[in-house]
Design a protein around this motif. Sequence first.
Motif, PDB file in Angstrom:
ATOM      1  N   GLU A  29      12.460   4.290   0.831  1.00 16.74           N
ATOM      2  CA  GLU A  29      12.737   5.139   1.995  1.00 16.74           C
ATOM      3  C   GLU A  29      12.550   4.370   3.298  1.00 16.74           C
ATOM      4  OE1 GLU A  29      10.573   8.812   1.563  1.00 16.74           O
ATOM      5  OE2 GLU A  29      11.979   9.544   0.045  1.00 16.74           O
ATOM      6  N   ASP A  30      11.514   3.543   3.375  1.00 19.10           N
ATOM      7  CA  ASP A  30      11.313   2.716   4.577  1.00 19.10           C
ATOM      8  C   ASP A  30      12.470   1.745   4.767  1.00 19.10           C
ATOM      9  OD1 ASP A  30       8.920   3.987   5.108  1.00 19.10           O
ATOM     10  OD2 ASP A  30       7.652   2.331   4.390  1.00 19.10           O
ATOM     11  N   LEU A  31      12.946   1.151   3.679  1.00 17.43           N
ATOM     12  CA  LEU A  31      14.084   0.241   3.752  1.00 17.43           C
ATOM     13  C   LEU A  31      15.322   0.980   4.261  1.00 17.43           C
ATOM     14  CD1 LEU A  31      15.481  -2.497   3.136  1.00 17.43           C
ATOM     15  CD2 LEU A  31      15.914  -1.590   0.843  1.00 17.43           C
ATOM     16  N   ALA A  32      15.584   2.140   3.686  1.00 15.03           N
ATOM     17  CA  ALA A  32      16.769   2.909   4.065  1.00 15.03           C
ATOM     18  C   ALA A  32      16.711   3.355   5.527  1.00 15.03           C
ATOM     19  CB  ALA A  32      16.916   4.122   3.151  1.00 15.03           C
ATOM     20  N   GLY A  82       0.798  -1.220   0.000  1.00 18.19           N
ATOM     21  CA  GLY A  82       0.000   0.000   0.000  1.00 18.19           C
ATOM     22  C   GLY A  82       0.830   1.268   0.000  1.00 18.19           C
ATOM     23  N   THR A  83       1.951   1.244  -0.706  1.00 17.55           N
ATOM     24  CA  THR A  83       2.822   2.407  -0.755  1.00 17.55           C
ATOM     25  C   THR A  83       3.364   2.563  -2.172  1.00 17.55           C
ATOM     26  OG1 THR A  83       4.688   3.516   0.345  1.00 17.55           O
ATOM     27  CG2 THR A  83       4.913   1.141  -0.038  1.00 17.55           C
ATOM     28  N   THR A  84       4.300   3.443  -2.333  1.00 16.87           N
ATOM     29  CA  THR A  84       4.952   3.665  -3.616  1.00 16.87           C
ATOM     30  C   THR A  84       6.356   3.070  -3.571  1.00 16.87           C
ATOM     31  OG1 THR A  84       5.892   5.743  -2.857  1.00 16.87           O
ATOM     32  CG2 THR A  84       3.714   5.839  -3.922  1.00 16.87           C
TER      33      THR A  84
END
Length: 91
Positions: A34-37, A26-28
């Motif tokens: 960015e979440d991974l980083a 449910g994201t781009t």
Amino acid sequence: MAADETSIKVSVAARDRLAMLASEHGTTIRGLVEDLAQGTPTQAEYAERAELARAELSSALGTAPSPEAEEKARALLERLGGTQHAPRAAA
């Protein structure tokens, strides 16, 4: 593109996979990357966490865990899937 943005080149296959993963979460792709980083510790952060854990155990138990005890704990966590990306600290 804004001054605080950049681009990353990946293969078409990687882009397509990232798009599928992003959609399922449910994201781009941007949000996924960015979440991974932000959510993946660096080797230095893992080492800092390990040192803090040793200090806490030493404080609570009155002694630091032996290298053998640390290896057993690491192996258990790996079997449970808890440290898939954590490097092994040098003894």
